[in-house]
Design an enzyme around this catalytic site. Structure first.
Site, PDB file in Angstrom:
ATOM      1  N   ASP A  31       0.855  -1.198   0.000  1.00 17.01           N
ATOM      2  CA  ASP A  31       0.000   0.000   0.000  1.00 17.01           C
ATOM      3  C   ASP A  31       0.892   1.249   0.000  1.00 17.01           C
ATOM      4  OD1 ASP A  31      -3.209   0.571   0.921  1.00 17.01           O
ATOM      5  OD2 ASP A  31      -1.786   2.227   1.115  1.00 17.01           O
ATOM      6  N   VAL A  97     -11.036   3.132  -3.717  1.00 15.36           N
ATOM      7  CA  VAL A  97     -10.728   2.523  -5.017  1.00 15.36           C
ATOM      8  C   VAL A  97     -11.767   1.433  -5.258  1.00 15.36           C
ATOM      9  CG1 VAL A  97      -9.029   1.308  -6.411  1.00 15.36           C
ATOM     10  CG2 VAL A  97      -8.260   3.012  -4.746  1.00 15.36           C
ATOM     11  N   HIS A 101     -10.326  -5.124  -3.370  1.00 20.59           N
ATOM     12  CA  HIS A 101      -8.975  -5.396  -2.863  1.00 20.59           C
ATOM     13  C   HIS A 101      -9.072  -5.771  -1.408  1.00 20.59           C
ATOM     14  CE1 HIS A 101      -9.896  -1.115  -2.574  1.00 20.59           C
ATOM     15  NE2 HIS A 101      -9.228  -1.104  -1.431  1.00 20.59           N
ATOM     16  N   HIS A 103      -7.218  -5.774   2.102  1.00 22.32           N
ATOM     17  CA  HIS A 103      -6.125  -5.195   2.894  1.00 22.32           C
ATOM     18  C   HIS A 103      -5.597  -6.251   3.856  1.00 22.32           C
ATOM     19  CE1 HIS A 103      -6.910  -0.768   2.203  1.00 22.32           C
ATOM     20  NE2 HIS A 103      -8.095  -1.243   1.874  1.00 22.32           N
TER      21      HIS A 103
END
Ligand code: 5GP
Ligand code: ZN
Length: 114
Positions: A31, A97, A101, A103
């Site tokens: 990230d 976004v 995704h 994390h």
């Protein structure tokens, strides 16, 4: 592939990122604004906006993302003490976004869930 999607560009390698892992289904990157000592993103190659679009064949894909994240947690020394896996979804979760995704956060005590 979605034309204006940052993570599609990263997956296609037309935008730069620190690549940690890749296979035929996903990539894992560092990230850019880490919120913990370990903060990685596991991103499917296929574009869809988030967890609300997970059904059918994507159930297997999301399981694969979790398996990749668990492997990265072990390889980066955060498995034993613990880590957090998060899919932010829409505004209240702060999703910025809109390409799904996962994390992976770890390397320090992360605090309780709000
Ligand atoms: P979200 O808030 O949508 O769940 O998470 C988006 C994440 O992408 C954020 O943690 C943010 O720091 C990260 N991010 C935003 N732009 C970039 C970028 O250009 N490169 C990388 N590697 N990460 C990014
Ligand atoms: Zn995308």
């Amino acid at each position: 592939m979605s034309e204006d999607c940052l993570f599609c560009k990263i997956v296609e390698k037309s935008d730069p990122a620190t690549l940690l892992y890749e296979d035929e289904q996903c990539v894992a990157i560092q990230d850019i604004f880490p919120k913990a000592p370990v903060h990685f993103l596991v991103i499917p190659r296929q574009h869809f906006s988030g967890a609300l679009e997970v059904d059918g064949a994507r159930e297997q894909l999301v399981g694969h993302l979790v398996a990749v994240a668990a492997r990265l947690a072990r390889e980066n020394g955060v498995a034993e003490k613990g880590f957090r896996l998060v899919f932010n979804t829409n505004a209240h979760a702060g999703q910025t976004v809109f390409h799904l995704h996962l994390h992976l956060l770890g390397g320090q005590a992360l605090g309780g869930m709000a």
